[in-house]
Design a protein around this motif. Structure first.
Motif, PDB file in Angstrom:
ATOM      1  N   LEU A  46       0.823  -1.206   0.000  1.00 30.24           N
ATOM      2  CA  LEU A  46       0.000   0.000   0.000  1.00 30.24           C
ATOM      3  C   LEU A  46       0.854   1.252   0.000  1.00 30.24           C
ATOM      4  CD1 LEU A  46      -2.825  -0.891   2.493  1.00 30.24           C
ATOM      5  CD2 LEU A  46      -2.972  -0.820   0.016  1.00 30.24           C
ATOM      6  N   GLY A  47       1.974   1.176   0.420  1.00 30.34           N
ATOM      7  CA  GLY A  47       2.832   2.345   0.445  1.00 30.34           C
ATOM      8  C   GLY A  47       3.356   2.584   1.827  1.00 30.34           C
ATOM      9  N   THR A  48       3.802   3.726   2.029  1.00 24.47           N
ATOM     10  CA  THR A  48       4.420   4.077   3.295  1.00 24.47           C
ATOM     11  C   THR A  48       3.357   4.330   4.351  1.00 24.47           C
ATOM     12  OG1 THR A  48       4.394   6.392   2.781  1.00 24.47           O
ATOM     13  CG2 THR A  48       6.351   5.153   2.140  1.00 24.47           C
ATOM     14  N   ALA A  49       3.792   4.507   5.561  1.00 21.71           N
ATOM     15  CA  ALA A  49       2.880   4.766   6.679  1.00 21.71           C
ATOM     16  C   ALA A  49       2.208   6.115   6.484  1.00 21.71           C
ATOM     17  CB  ALA A  49       3.642   4.757   7.996  1.00 21.71           C
ATOM     18  N   GLY A  50       2.865   7.055   5.873  1.00 20.89           N
ATOM     19  CA  GLY A  50       2.277   8.379   5.630  1.00 20.89           C
ATOM     20  C   GLY A  50       1.177   8.304   4.602  1.00 20.89           C
ATOM     21  N   SER A  51       1.343   7.435   3.587  1.00 21.76           N
ATOM     22  CA  SER A  51       0.297   7.318   2.575  1.00 21.76           C
ATOM     23  C   SER A  51      -0.921   6.616   3.151  1.00 21.76           C
ATOM     24  CB  SER A  51       0.826   6.598   1.341  1.00 21.76           C
ATOM     25  OG  SER A  51       1.125   5.269   1.654  1.00 21.76           O
TER      26      SER A  51
END
Length: 187
Positions: A26-31
């Motif tokens: 899904l992507g990074t924790a920020g995304s």
């Protein structure tokens, strides 16, 4: 749910160190945090109607109060106009009509009062004449009764005298009839 903060994204685990390492596809924790924030906004737009309803309610109340205020203002203005018209036109007209007709009414009332007084006087005179006539008639009847009662002993004496004479004649007649009967019974 409405974004920001320390929420944990679905399908991702928080890093033990709290760093920004790549966890899944899904992507990074920020995304993930941005996705949750977007989901919160979508949820609030689709399912949370409180702000819209509050805005509509405020608008309805504002419109209602303005229309009510305008309606009350119109009613008050109409009342003011009606009072002004009454004070300026109707009352003076009524006052003038009353002044004109009041003298006629007073004259009619005075004439009616005079007529009633005359009728009362006539009625009182008629009653007095009738009363005087009754008193005179009663006195006359009393005098006639007294005369009648005074004549009664004389008439009674006359009747008694006639009765006595009639009884004597009858006695004489019966005595003669007995004599005649006694003559015929000897045959």
């Amino acid at each position: 749910m409405s974004g920001g903060g320390t929420e944990t994204p679905v399908g991702c685990e928080a890093a033990p160190g709290g760093g920004s390492k790549k966890r899944d596809s899904l992507g990074t924790a920020g995304s993930a945090h941005l996705i949750i924030k977007d989901l919160g906004e979508i949820h609030s737009r689709l399912l949370d109607h409180r702000p819209v309803i509050q805005g509509e309610t405020r608008y309805f109340v504002k419109e209602f109060e303005e229309k009510r205020g305008l309606r009350e203002m119109r009613v008050l203005e109409n009342l003011k106009n009606m009072i002004h018209e009454t004070n300026e036109h109707t009352l003076p007209k009524c006052r003038d009509t009353m002044r004109d007709n009041l003298s006629q009414v007073l004259q009619r009332l005075q004439a009616a009062n005079d007529s009633v007084c005359r009728l009362q006087q006539r009625e009182q005179e008629r009653k007095k004449i009738h009363s005087d006539h009754l008193v005179a008639s009663e006195k006359q009847h009393t005098l006639q009764w007294d005369d009648f009662m005074k004549e009664q002993p004389n008439k009674r004496a006359e009747v008694d005298e006639e009765h006595r004479k009639a009884m004597e004649r009858l006695k004489e007649q019966y005595a003669e009839m007995e004599k005649d009967l006694a003559k015929f019974s000897t045959f």
